[in-house]
Design an enzyme around this catalytic site. Sequence first.
Site, PDB file in Angstrom:
ATOM      1  N   ASP A 168     -15.346  11.963  -0.509  1.00  0.00           N
ATOM      2  CA  ASP A 168     -15.021  10.676  -1.110  1.00  0.00           C
ATOM      3  C   ASP A 168     -16.309  10.004  -1.561  1.00  0.00           C
ATOM      4  OD1 ASP A 168     -13.612   8.090  -1.598  1.00  0.00           O
ATOM      5  OD2 ASP A 168     -12.013   9.059  -0.470  1.00  0.00           O
ATOM      6  N   HIS A 242     -14.217   2.791  -1.654  1.00  0.00           N
ATOM      7  CA  HIS A 242     -13.098   3.727  -1.539  1.00  0.00           C
ATOM      8  C   HIS A 242     -13.239   4.658  -0.331  1.00  0.00           C
ATOM      9  CE1 HIS A 242     -10.490   7.101  -2.987  1.00  0.00           C
ATOM     10  NE2 HIS A 242      -9.820   6.129  -3.584  1.00  0.00           N
ATOM     11  N   SER A 604      -4.380   7.590  -3.089  1.00  0.00           N
ATOM     12  CA  SER A 604      -5.627   7.691  -2.310  1.00  0.00           C
ATOM     13  C   SER A 604      -5.449   7.131  -0.908  1.00  0.00           C
ATOM     14  CB  SER A 604      -6.747   6.880  -2.980  1.00  0.00           C
ATOM     15  OG  SER A 604      -7.352   7.585  -4.007  1.00  0.00           O
TER      16      SER A 604
END
Length: 822
Positions: A168, A242, A604
Amino acid sequence: MSNKELTSSFIVVILLFNLVILGKAEIYIVTVEGEPVISYKGGINGFEATAVESDSDEKIDVSSELVISYSRHLEKKHDMLLGMMFDRGTYKKLYSYRHLINGFAVHISPEQAETLRGAPGVKSVEKDWKVRRLTTHTPQFLGLPTGVWPTGGGFDRAGEDIVIAFVDSGIYPHHPSFSTHNTEPYGPVLRYRGKCEVDPDTKRDFCNGKIVGAQHFAEAAKMAGAFNPGIDFDSPLDGDGHGSHTAAIAAGNNGVPVRMHGFEYGRASGMAPRARIAVYKALYRIFGGFVADVVAAIDQAVHDGVDVLNLSVGPNSPGAATKTTFLNPFDTALLSAVKAGVFVAQAAGNGGPFPKTLLSYSPWIASVAAAVDDRTYKNHLTLGNGKILAGIGLSPATHANRTFTFVAANDVLLDSSVTKYSPCDCQRPEVLNKNLVAGNILLCGYSFNFVSGTASIKRVSETSKILGAVGFVLAVENASPGTKYDPVPVGIPGILITDVSKSMELIDYYNISTPRDWTGRVKNFKAVGSIGESLKPILHKSAPQVALFSARGPNIKDYSFQDADLLKPDILAPGSLIWSAWAPNGTDEADYAGEEFAMISGTSMAAPHIAGIAALLKQKHPHWSPAAIKSALMTTSTTLDRTERPLQAQQFSESGTMSLVPATPFDFGSGHVNPRAALDPGLIFDAGYEDYIGFLCTTPGIDAHEIRNYTNSPCNYTLGHPWNLNIPSITISHLMGTQTVTRTVTNVAKEETYVITGRMAPAIAIDTNPPAMTLRPGASGKFSVTLTVRSATGAYSFGEILMKGSRGHKARIPIVAMGFDR
């Protein structure tokens, strides 16, 4: 100049030098002959076998001299090949892939790539392509605190010693979700061999016992000229938000207070709060990432000995040379990861609600769709004429029993020439008259700038505070089809009116109540109102629902978009408005810039729910294969919502507004995850590496030579048809006449008798055989499902197999088939 500026200048010079030397050089991923470590069975003098049998629980010992020696041998061969083909300085090797695939990533010109394609021993040369990011009340919604964590010793043991890898955007290691200050000490995970990079600024490493590994991969991004060290951080530090968000969803500490703007919105927890986190940063702030970096990260994660791999990432588009969706360096690296015993959860994609929008295709991956859970943050605006307008928000209320004057941004401009700045967006306090705004409610317009990301609700709140407003209203006057409106936490009263007709009611009331002179200037502001409170969510029972943005099937087998005989997505998990950790320096979401938490949506966010729950299953059943874990999740999932009605999916109506329609397996796969049931599924459908090769070898349109190129495996083993792959779903995209499908189940509980029944839409007849089977512990049994076309409708029919056990276990297998005339 500072050291950072000197470094940046040096990198620019190097990049320019490379561009001059290499011309229009690009990054290519090259695979070559010879087995990678995961599948090398010996045969080369001086190098003993490194492969582990696919049906063995044993993992490769990457620290053994055998593995290290063979890895070096492969890397030397990569270097020799490039050295023989090209002059030094005309190419740059970025990575050697040795563990999951045998090959390398190299920066060369298209002409050099063509030369490589014809070189002896080279199997494939593919131009690199980009990937993109595909985000807590959900533990309670999923029943973890009462139904799952106690079986593993409570939340303070849930996921103990299981390592989850996150490919990620990195991690913010100082976040309370990853802190070890208030937890029992973490011991070493002896089988994990990952390393911890050191932060170049603080000189401290990123690990603390909870975080056990932290590495970053950016060679392809740098060589492509996309990497900016000033904002992307040349380290595992999360410059986006994220990565921290997904890591905390799966494995964040339990009971972390979610505080923003002086309010507490609840307590966050990961699905497996005691699991360890291994960070493999390969995504970056603006451009996403490159497959060459992602494959290097996956290769390293498996080499390091992780148990679960979370991929909240998917391809922007297929690779230039890719024909089939299942065969490319990315998917075949994941096939090898599964062969090594690693469970892989991947986000299904955010292209919904349109069909064939999936970005996760292969049977060895758990592809996760996103659900809306039971929370909504509704608010209301009360007008002076008594009307109450519904909206969304996450804010305190204006003072009780009081109304406040409305002032529209366009009516309080300091200078009419500032209209070029879109002042109605309320992003620039300096263009508005503070004397007119102070003490009032500021009315703003929700323009396309909010959709594009150049305007934010956070900035509206900040503007209102600076000008002394008591609150703000954002009104949507023109709805863009497909726009998703999310509540944003703000520190002052605020509401977003998303219904255009309600916005028009507000505007009409304001205009009628606001007298103007002949030039249009306001004489005095007389429209009044109040904003309600929406700090706590409203829980609704129609959850879960399939989120509007969640990618839909049918799955495709190639980039001509031909349907595959394989159901995707596999499973549904919460992915809408998920509270989780955020990086204060993260800029991925303008509304959460500088914050420690964010509430965002996407598949996600759904994938790490499954990754964390898979860690809980791995903890309880350490010898289960990735396919067994996936099977347990799928067969125990539910197709009913909290009211015991069939799941619904958010969809567009003809007018472009959102509506609800009955959901199908193309929306939710097998159903919504049920962690408690998954821990004790009764039966599993197991499959291994050879079964996946058999699936590839029986899929029409895939050349056996191509399969061997990517997997180093010949087509010696066949399933007859791809739909015979032993997974807990059945998909036949082109059913003609009658077809019989077989499945094998294994009992992972006490002796039990299962009654097997099938049901199908009327266009297709169904028959199951045998009608029942008794299985002892550990025993396996076969059953068959016969499907016959009754009427060729030109559309898919849906059905299911139900297996009901005498001890209360249940397994449900979705069926998808489209019948054709002979």
